[in-house]
Enzyme design. Structure first.
Site, PDB file in Angstrom:
ATOM      1  N   CYS A 269       0.814  -1.220   0.000  1.00 20.75           N
ATOM      2  CA  CYS A 269       0.000   0.000   0.000  1.00 20.75           C
ATOM      3  C   CYS A 269       0.847   1.269   0.000  1.00 20.75           C
ATOM      4  CB  CYS A 269      -0.948  -0.011   1.195  1.00 20.75           C
ATOM      5  SG  CYS A 269      -2.003  -1.465   1.135  1.00 20.75           S
TER       6      CYS A 269
ATOM      7  N   HIS B 256      -3.894   6.662   2.188  1.00 23.38           N
ATOM      8  CA  HIS B 256      -4.209   5.349   1.609  1.00 23.38           C
ATOM      9  C   HIS B 256      -5.603   4.934   2.093  1.00 23.38           C
ATOM     10  CE1 HIS B 256      -4.105   1.263   0.420  1.00 23.38           C
ATOM     11  NE2 HIS B 256      -4.036   0.808   1.661  1.00 23.38           N
TER      12      HIS B 256
ATOM     13  N   ASN C  13     -10.174  -0.960  -1.258  1.00 31.06           N
ATOM     14  CA  ASN C  13      -8.719  -0.828  -1.144  1.00 31.06           C
ATOM     15  C   ASN C  13      -8.064  -1.378  -2.413  1.00 31.06           C
ATOM     16  OD1 ASN C  13      -6.031  -0.955  -0.473  1.00 31.06           O
ATOM     17  ND2 ASN C  13      -6.343  -1.969   1.506  1.00 31.06           N
TER      18      ASN C  13
HETATM   19  O1  UT7 Z   1      -4.150  -1.737   3.051  1.00 29.47           O
HETATM   20  C1  UT7 Z   1      -3.195  -2.370   3.824  1.00 29.47           C
HETATM   21  C2  UT7 Z   1      -3.367  -2.085   5.241  1.00 29.47           C
HETATM   22  N1  UT7 Z   1      -4.578  -2.684   5.728  1.00 29.47           N
HETATM   23  C3  UT7 Z   1      -5.297  -2.065   6.615  1.00 29.47           C
HETATM   24  O2  UT7 Z   1      -4.975  -0.967   6.998  1.00 29.47           O
HETATM   25  C4  UT7 Z   1      -6.499  -2.784   7.185  1.00 29.47           C
HETATM   26  C5  UT7 Z   1      -6.565  -2.592   8.670  1.00 29.47           C
HETATM   27  N2  UT7 Z   1      -7.603  -3.383   9.343  1.00 29.47           N
HETATM   28  C6  UT7 Z   1      -8.925  -3.175   9.129  1.00 29.47           C
HETATM   29  O3  UT7 Z   1      -9.317  -2.356   8.329  1.00 29.47           O
HETATM   30  C7  UT7 Z   1      -9.908  -3.947   9.978  1.00 29.47           C
HETATM   31  O4  UT7 Z   1      -9.218  -4.589  11.025  1.00 29.47           O
HETATM   32  C8  UT7 Z   1     -10.714  -5.011   9.169  1.00 29.47           C
HETATM   33  C9  UT7 Z   1     -11.700  -4.309   8.245  1.00 29.47           C
HETATM   34  C10 UT7 Z   1      -9.757  -5.888   8.362  1.00 29.47           C
HETATM   35  C11 UT7 Z   1     -11.524  -5.897  10.118  1.00 29.47           C
HETATM   36  O5  UT7 Z   1     -12.374  -5.088  10.923  1.00 29.47           O
HETATM   37  P1  UT7 Z   1     -12.379  -5.275  12.523  1.00 29.47           P
HETATM   38  O6  UT7 Z   1     -13.393  -4.366  13.048  1.00 29.47           O
HETATM   39  O7  UT7 Z   1     -10.959  -5.095  13.008  1.00 29.47           O
HETATM   40  O8  UT7 Z   1     -12.879  -6.755  12.688  1.00 29.47           O
HETATM   41  P2  UT7 Z   1     -12.127  -8.012  13.357  1.00 29.47           P
HETATM   42  O9  UT7 Z   1     -11.051  -8.512  12.449  1.00 29.47           O
HETATM   43  O10 UT7 Z   1     -11.744  -7.693  14.766  1.00 29.47           O
HETATM   44  O11 UT7 Z   1     -13.304  -9.050  13.392  1.00 29.47           O
HETATM   45  C12 UT7 Z   1     -14.453  -8.829  14.215  1.00 29.47           C
HETATM   46  C13 UT7 Z   1     -15.495  -9.861  13.834  1.00 29.47           C
HETATM   47  C14 UT7 Z   1     -14.940 -11.276  13.697  1.00 29.47           C
HETATM   48  O12 UT7 Z   1     -15.939 -12.181  14.179  1.00 29.47           O
HETATM   49  P3  UT7 Z   1     -15.794 -12.862  15.610  1.00 29.47           P
HETATM   50  O13 UT7 Z   1     -14.506 -13.606  15.593  1.00 29.47           O
HETATM   51  O14 UT7 Z   1     -15.815 -11.729  16.584  1.00 29.47           O
HETATM   52  O15 UT7 Z   1     -17.009 -13.725  15.676  1.00 29.47           O
HETATM   53  C15 UT7 Z   1     -14.805 -11.452  12.224  1.00 29.47           C
HETATM   54  O16 UT7 Z   1     -14.885 -12.800  11.815  1.00 29.47           O
HETATM   55  O17 UT7 Z   1     -16.016  -9.521  12.551  1.00 29.47           O
HETATM   56  C16 UT7 Z   1     -15.988 -10.668  11.718  1.00 29.47           C
HETATM   57  N3  UT7 Z   1     -15.895 -10.293  10.330  1.00 29.47           N
HETATM   58  C17 UT7 Z   1     -16.974 -10.089   9.552  1.00 29.47           C
HETATM   59  N4  UT7 Z   1     -18.275 -10.181   9.816  1.00 29.47           N
HETATM   60  C18 UT7 Z   1     -19.121  -9.929   8.804  1.00 29.47           C
HETATM   61  C19 UT7 Z   1     -14.779 -10.062   9.608  1.00 29.47           C
HETATM   62  N5  UT7 Z   1     -15.116  -9.753   8.339  1.00 29.47           N
HETATM   63  C20 UT7 Z   1     -16.470  -9.765   8.294  1.00 29.47           C
HETATM   64  C21 UT7 Z   1     -17.414  -9.536   7.256  1.00 29.47           C
HETATM   65  N6  UT7 Z   1     -18.724  -9.623   7.566  1.00 29.47           N
HETATM   66  N7  UT7 Z   1     -17.046  -9.231   6.014  1.00 29.47           N
END
Ligand code: UT7
Length: 336
Positions: A117, A258, A288
């Site tokens: 990125c 980004h 992204n």
């Molecule tokens: O571009 C390169 C750099 N990348 C970034 O900067 C990305 C940085 N990270 C993020 O943007 C976020 O961490 C994500 C968008 C990737 C994830 O969001 P989050 O709020 O941090 O969610 P999480 O990973 O903590 O997951 C929370 C819950 C999980 O379920 P459980 O384990 O609590 O039951 C995930 O499985 O949300 C679930 N989850 C979803 N639920 C519905 C993850 N993706 C989805 C989805 N739909 N698409």
């Protein structure tokens, strides 16, 4: 490179391309345990573009042609091509060679930059240094990724986050002192590599080994760790850049971060003390697109006639590596 040097370098033209196929969040609801509500609330993404065929170079070519047209140049006027990408057409030859051939830039040399990125931010500094040193006269700087080529569309943790696209600009000497690409802050910290990676396909885990698991060919991301580091480091890099240039947040006309998550973008904007109108957001429509997010956002600002000569634009990125950085551009486009 800083203001004490006497050769100045600018972005003389910028253009972008997104493939025509729009994928909205409902598409994923049909087969994944996800919802439009979750995606919008947690990421700010409403839709993205998927390239149904072709490779990364096929995203670059339309943007590059338009970029040349806007600057009134021919392909042979370009003497260096830099492609920032983590989804090259091939491991080799590099995508710059593919672009050189497809565009017919017969006087150019070039290479790819792999910084995820942060590709465009690193590429801008590289291209600007080449022009400053006299090594190149006009660099075609491309930020492009076909993220669907490394995306596990059956994993809700990643399928909804990315899209395909390209942004291209031309880097050349500035006719005005103190305009153009002014300064940058760049970082890499390999200890963060474990949190965002694709392990297979390189020399560590070649693709032909029978024990390669399909998931090794897709993105692996520990989202929360990446999120926290992205907020901290994009903010710090921007403050450090402002301090180096003896500027304040009030001097920023446009902040182009980004586009990985709207919550990251908003949090960085708030920590920098910027009003929402100055923080550029495109993630809602394009998700992204890795190396393409910043140049495509710049191109859309230009198309919307929002960029004025002398505007202070700060671009900032954070991505796999970890890699991160920020650059200051004082807008001085080519005017026909
Ligand atoms: O571009 C390169 C750099 N990348 C970034 O900067 C990305 C940085 N990270 C993020 O943007 C976020 O961490 C994500 C968008 C990737 C994830 O969001 P989050 O709020 O941090 O969610 P999480 O990973 O903590 O997951 C929370 C819950 C999980 O379920 P459980 O384990 O609590 O039951 C995930 O499985 O949300 C679930 N989850 C979803 N639920 C519905 C993850 N993706 C989805 C989805 N739909 N698409």
């Amino acid at each position: 490179m800083n203001l004490t040097d006497n050769t100045f370098v600018t972005i003389s033209s910028v253009a972008h391309y997104f493939p025509p196929t729009v994928i909205n969040n409902k598409y994923f609801e049909n087969y994944l345990d996800t919802s439009n509500e979750w995606i919008v609330k947690r990421t700010g993404i409403h839709e993205r573009r998927f390239a149904l065929n072709g490779a990364t170079s096929d995203l670059i070519i339309p943007a590059a042609k338009e970029c040349l047209r806007r600057r009134n140049l021919r392909p042979r006027d370009i003497d260096c091509i830099i492609v920032c990408t983590v989804t090259p057409d091939y491991q080799f030859p590099n995508t710059a060679a593919v672009v050189q051939d497809k565009l017919g830039c017969r006087n150019a040399w070039g290479f790819d930059i792999s910084a995820a990125c942060s590709g465009f931010v690193f590429g801008l500094s590289t291209a600007a240094s080449f022009v400053k040193s006299g090594l190149a006269k006009r660099v075609l700087l491309c930020g492009a990724d076909k993220m669907t080529s490394v995306l596990n569309l059956n994993d809700r943790n990643q399928a909804v986050l990315f899209g395909d696209g390209a942004g291209v600009c031309i880097i050349e000497k500035s006719d005005l002192p103190n305009y153009g690409v002014i300064d940058q802050v760049l970082h890499i910290d390999g200890s963060g590599g474990q949190y965002l990676k694709k392990v297979a396909g390189g020399s560590f885990l070649p693709a032909w080994h029978s024990d390669v698991k399909p998931e090794d060919h897709y993105i692996h991301q520990e989202g929360q760790t990446v999120f926290k580091n992205a907020v901290t480091e994009m903010t710090n890099a921007t403050f450090n850049l402002l301090r180096k240039q003896k500027l304040s947040n009030k001097d920023i006309t446009w902040f182009i971060p980004h586009q990985a998550n709207l919550r990251i973008i908003k949090s960085v904007g708030e920590k920098l003390g910027l009003p929402n109108e100055k923080v550029v957001v495109t993630i809602d429509k394009f998700a992204n697109t890795t190396s393409a997010t910043i140049p495509s956002a710049m191109s859309m600002l230009w198309e919307d006639r929002k960029l004025r000569k002398g505007d202070n634009i700060i671009i900032a990125s954070f991505g796999a590596g970890f890699t991160w950085g920020a650059s200051l551009i004082r807008w001085n486009p080519y005017e026909a």
